[in-house]
Write a protein that holds these residues in place. Structure first.
Motif, PDB file in Angstrom:
ATOM      1  N   SER A 179       0.689  -1.138   0.001  1.00  0.00           N
ATOM      2  CA  SER A 179      -0.028  -0.031   0.092  1.00  0.00           C
ATOM      3  C   SER A 179       0.819   1.138  -0.139  1.00  0.00           C
ATOM      4  O   SER A 179       0.083   2.572  -0.251  1.00  0.00           O
ATOM      5  CB  SER A 179      -0.842  -0.084   1.160  1.00  0.00           C
ATOM      6  N   LEU A 180       2.235   1.335  -0.079  1.00  0.00           N
ATOM      7  CA  LEU A 180       2.875   2.319   0.141  1.00  0.00           C
ATOM      8  C   LEU A 180       2.969   3.070  -1.091  1.00  0.00           C
ATOM      9  O   LEU A 180       2.814   2.410  -2.119  1.00  0.00           O
ATOM     10  CB  LEU A 180       4.528   2.013   0.424  1.00  0.00           C
ATOM     11  N   PRO A 181       3.393   4.172  -1.037  1.00  0.00           N
ATOM     12  CA  PRO A 181       3.544   4.869  -2.481  1.00  0.00           C
ATOM     13  C   PRO A 181       4.377   4.263  -3.302  1.00  0.00           C
ATOM     14  O   PRO A 181       5.316   3.724  -3.160  1.00  0.00           O
ATOM     15  CB  PRO A 181       4.040   6.229  -2.056  1.00  0.00           C
ATOM     16  N   GLU A 182       4.070   4.714  -4.723  1.00  0.00           N
ATOM     17  CA  GLU A 182       5.164   4.277  -5.725  1.00  0.00           C
ATOM     18  C   GLU A 182       6.293   4.794  -5.626  1.00  0.00           C
ATOM     19  O   GLU A 182       6.581   5.868  -5.307  1.00  0.00           O
ATOM     20  CB  GLU A 182       4.580   4.485  -7.150  1.00  0.00           C
ATOM     21  N   GLY A 183       7.515   3.997  -5.977  1.00  0.00           N
ATOM     22  CA  GLY A 183       8.879   4.417  -5.590  1.00  0.00           C
ATOM     23  C   GLY A 183       9.379   4.501  -4.350  1.00  0.00           C
ATOM     24  O   GLY A 183      10.471   5.014  -4.153  1.00  0.00           O
ATOM     25  N   SER A 184       8.449   4.066  -3.178  1.00  0.00           N
ATOM     26  CA  SER A 184       9.057   3.874  -2.011  1.00  0.00           C
ATOM     27  C   SER A 184      10.084   2.815  -1.676  1.00  0.00           C
ATOM     28  O   SER A 184       9.971   1.783  -2.600  1.00  0.00           O
ATOM     29  CB  SER A 184       7.764   4.219  -0.824  1.00  0.00           C
ATOM     30  N   LEU A 185      10.799   2.935  -0.794  1.00  0.00           N
ATOM     31  CA  LEU A 185      11.751   1.639  -0.397  1.00  0.00           C
ATOM     32  C   LEU A 185      10.917   0.441  -0.227  1.00  0.00           C
ATOM     33  O   LEU A 185      11.328  -0.582  -0.772  1.00  0.00           O
ATOM     34  CB  LEU A 185      12.734   2.004   1.033  1.00  0.00           C
ATOM     35  N   GLY A 186       9.967   0.466   0.576  1.00  0.00           N
ATOM     36  CA  GLY A 186       9.177  -0.660   0.920  1.00  0.00           C
ATOM     37  C   GLY A 186       8.527  -1.266  -0.351  1.00  0.00           C
ATOM     38  O   GLY A 186       8.508  -2.550  -0.586  1.00  0.00           O
ATOM     39  N   GLN A 187       7.736  -0.488  -1.298  1.00  0.00           N
ATOM     40  CA  GLN A 187       7.415  -1.065  -2.281  1.00  0.00           C
ATOM     41  C   GLN A 187       8.084  -1.403  -3.249  1.00  0.00           C
ATOM     42  O   GLN A 187       8.118  -2.728  -3.994  1.00  0.00           O
ATOM     43  CB  GLN A 187       6.199  -0.074  -3.180  1.00  0.00           C
ATOM     44  N   GLU A 188       9.479  -1.074  -3.463  1.00  0.00           N
ATOM     45  CA  GLU A 188      10.320  -1.502  -4.236  1.00  0.00           C
ATOM     46  C   GLU A 188      11.021  -2.564  -3.838  1.00  0.00           C
ATOM     47  O   GLU A 188      11.420  -3.489  -4.679  1.00  0.00           O
ATOM     48  CB  GLU A 188      11.500  -0.194  -4.802  1.00  0.00           C
ATOM     49  N   TYR A 189      11.264  -2.860  -2.638  1.00  0.00           N
ATOM     50  CA  TYR A 189      11.643  -3.831  -2.137  1.00  0.00           C
ATOM     51  C   TYR A 189      10.695  -5.098  -2.186  1.00  0.00           C
ATOM     52  O   TYR A 189      11.161  -6.075  -2.830  1.00  0.00           O
ATOM     53  CB  TYR A 189      12.115  -3.977  -0.504  1.00  0.00           C
ATOM     54  N   LEU A 190       9.479  -5.095  -2.124  1.00  0.00           N
ATOM     55  CA  LEU A 190       8.663  -6.032  -2.367  1.00  0.00           C
ATOM     56  C   LEU A 190       8.603  -6.209  -3.876  1.00  0.00           C
ATOM     57  O   LEU A 190       8.543  -7.540  -4.253  1.00  0.00           O
ATOM     58  CB  LEU A 190       7.259  -5.653  -1.549  1.00  0.00           C
ATOM     59  N   ARG A 191       8.680  -5.429  -4.698  1.00  0.00           N
ATOM     60  CA  ARG A 191       8.653  -5.610  -6.044  1.00  0.00           C
ATOM     61  C   ARG A 191       9.956  -6.541  -6.371  1.00  0.00           C
ATOM     62  O   ARG A 191       9.827  -7.261  -7.176  1.00  0.00           O
ATOM     63  CB  ARG A 191       8.494  -4.449  -6.951  1.00  0.00           C
ATOM     64  N   PHE A 192      11.157  -6.122  -5.905  1.00  0.00           N
ATOM     65  CA  PHE A 192      12.327  -6.957  -5.967  1.00  0.00           C
ATOM     66  C   PHE A 192      12.086  -8.448  -5.820  1.00  0.00           C
ATOM     67  O   PHE A 192      12.340  -9.261  -6.525  1.00  0.00           O
ATOM     68  CB  PHE A 192      13.409  -6.426  -5.256  1.00  0.00           C
ATOM     69  N   LEU A 193      11.516  -8.881  -4.568  1.00  0.00           N
ATOM     70  CA  LEU A 193      11.233 -10.091  -4.206  1.00  0.00           C
ATOM     71  C   LEU A 193      10.378 -10.776  -5.168  1.00  0.00           C
ATOM     72  O   LEU A 193      10.273 -11.810  -5.535  1.00  0.00           O
ATOM     73  CB  LEU A 193      10.524 -10.081  -2.764  1.00  0.00           C
ATOM     74  N   ASP A 194       9.376  -9.943  -5.489  1.00  0.00           N
ATOM     75  CA  ASP A 194       8.278 -10.751  -6.306  1.00  0.00           C
ATOM     76  C   ASP A 194       8.780 -10.977  -7.717  1.00  0.00           C
ATOM     77  O   ASP A 194       8.495 -12.123  -8.331  1.00  0.00           O
ATOM     78  CB  ASP A 194       6.952  -9.662  -6.397  1.00  0.00           C
ATOM     79  N   VAL A 195       9.530  -9.953  -8.507  1.00  0.00           N
ATOM     80  CA  VAL A 195       9.915  -9.968  -9.912  1.00  0.00           C
ATOM     81  C   VAL A 195      10.994 -11.133  -9.733  1.00  0.00           C
ATOM     82  O   VAL A 195      11.166 -12.021 -10.538  1.00  0.00           O
ATOM     83  CB  VAL A 195      10.696  -8.633 -10.177  1.00  0.00           C
ATOM     84  N   ASN A 196      11.950 -11.094  -8.873  1.00  0.00           N
ATOM     85  CA  ASN A 196      13.047 -12.285  -8.675  1.00  0.00           C
ATOM     86  C   ASN A 196      12.739 -13.501  -7.941  1.00  0.00           C
ATOM     87  O   ASN A 196      13.489 -14.229  -7.960  1.00  0.00           O
ATOM     88  CB  ASN A 196      14.362 -11.699  -7.927  1.00  0.00           C
ATOM     89  N   ARG A 197      11.450 -13.711  -7.499  1.00  0.00           N
ATOM     90  CA  ARG A 197      10.846 -14.821  -6.741  1.00  0.00           C
ATOM     91  C   ARG A 197      11.843 -15.256  -5.763  1.00  0.00           C
ATOM     92  O   ARG A 197      12.599 -16.452  -5.796  1.00  0.00           O
ATOM     93  CB  ARG A 197      10.962 -15.922  -8.069  1.00  0.00           C
TER      94      ARG A 197
END
Length: 268
Positions: A117-135
């Motif tokens: 739910s964090l804003p786009e480009g925030s550390l938390g959202q980008e970290y979660l995106r990293f986990l998802d993209v790289n599995r």
């Protein structure tokens, strides 16, 4: 190499299976935590550590994705580097608080819904995106076992758990080229022999084209950023999830990755 590892651990396993006076004393002590500095701790002699280091180094170089062997190598060779990192944390207010409160990064401590739910480009959202993209998952990091100092054991555990955050900060994927680049950054930052060995010998498995990119672009960039950034273990990342990733990079002096890595995975 596997034989070396079995030889190193044989005394511990033998005690677990042999029923005699000495074994009974050791087992009673282990059950009551005698000689154990933290949960999962396996006390080892200098010889056992040397054998574990040699065996794990060979297996990790053969297969860089053997994270269990990389973990053993880090624990059995990193005493002085871990003391250096611990001292760096003690000198920094944020780092000292981390040492005192011992936060952990795992699926049980992360609020994934909040991160999403964090804003786009925030550390938390980008970290979660990293986990998802790289599995990948923070729970794949091995627990510390062979460090014979409770505080230093936490330091290396913290290093492992922020490793994926460093990937996020640096904009590096989890492929071999990205991992080696992160290892060069970590080698400068931490002085851990494990990181230095990974940085130096990891490129052996690269193609000629990737090796040229690594040497000409990625290594100079990683080394420069590693020297410029303050100790990355001094950041209480759990309190910075809402911080824009770009702002955090600017705070740490981390510049954008070379264009050869653009598009490796989505990042701001």
């Amino acid at each position: 190499m596997a034989t070396l590892l079995r030889s190193a651990l044989r005394p511990l396993r033998a005690l677990g299976g042999r029923r005699g006076p000495a074994a009974d004393v050791w087992l009673r002590g282990a059950r009551h935590g005698a000689g154990l500095l933290y949960p999962g701790h396996l006390p080892t002699s200098p010889l056992q550590k040397a054998l574990l280091a040699a065996g794990s180094a060979g297996m990790a170089l053969y297969n860089p994705y053997r994270h269990d062997m990389v973990a053993v190598l880090g624990e059995t060779t990193g005493y002085y580097a871990l003391k250096f990192l611990r001292d760096q944390m003690r000198k920094d207010p944020e780092g000292a608080e981390i040492l005192q409160k011992r936060p952990r990064i795992s699926l049980s401590t992360l609020d994934l819904d909040k991160l999403r739910s964090l804003p786009e480009g925030s550390l938390g959202q980008e970290y979660l995106r990293f986990l998802d993209v790289n599995r990948v998952s923070p729970d794949t990091r091995a627990p510390t076992r062979f460090v014979d100092d409770e505080e230093l054991a936490y330091v290396i555990q913290r290093y492992r758990e922020v490793h994926d955050i460093l990937h996020t900060l640096l904009g590096m994927p989890t492929n071999l080229l990205g991992e080696i680049t992160v290892k060069w950054f970590e080698a400068v930052q931490t002085h851990l022999p494990m990181c230095i060995l990974g940085a130096l010998f990891g490129p052996i498995r690269l193609s000629a084209q990737s090796l040229q990119v690594l040497i000409s672009e990625l290594i100079p960039w990683a080394v420069q950023n590693g020297h410029r950034a303050p100790c990355v273990l001094n950041l209480y990342y759990e309190r910075r999830w809402e911080q824009p990733l770009r702002a955090l990079r600017e705070e740490l002096g981390i510049t954008d990755a070379p264009t050869c890595m653009s598009g490796a995975w989505p990042r701001p």
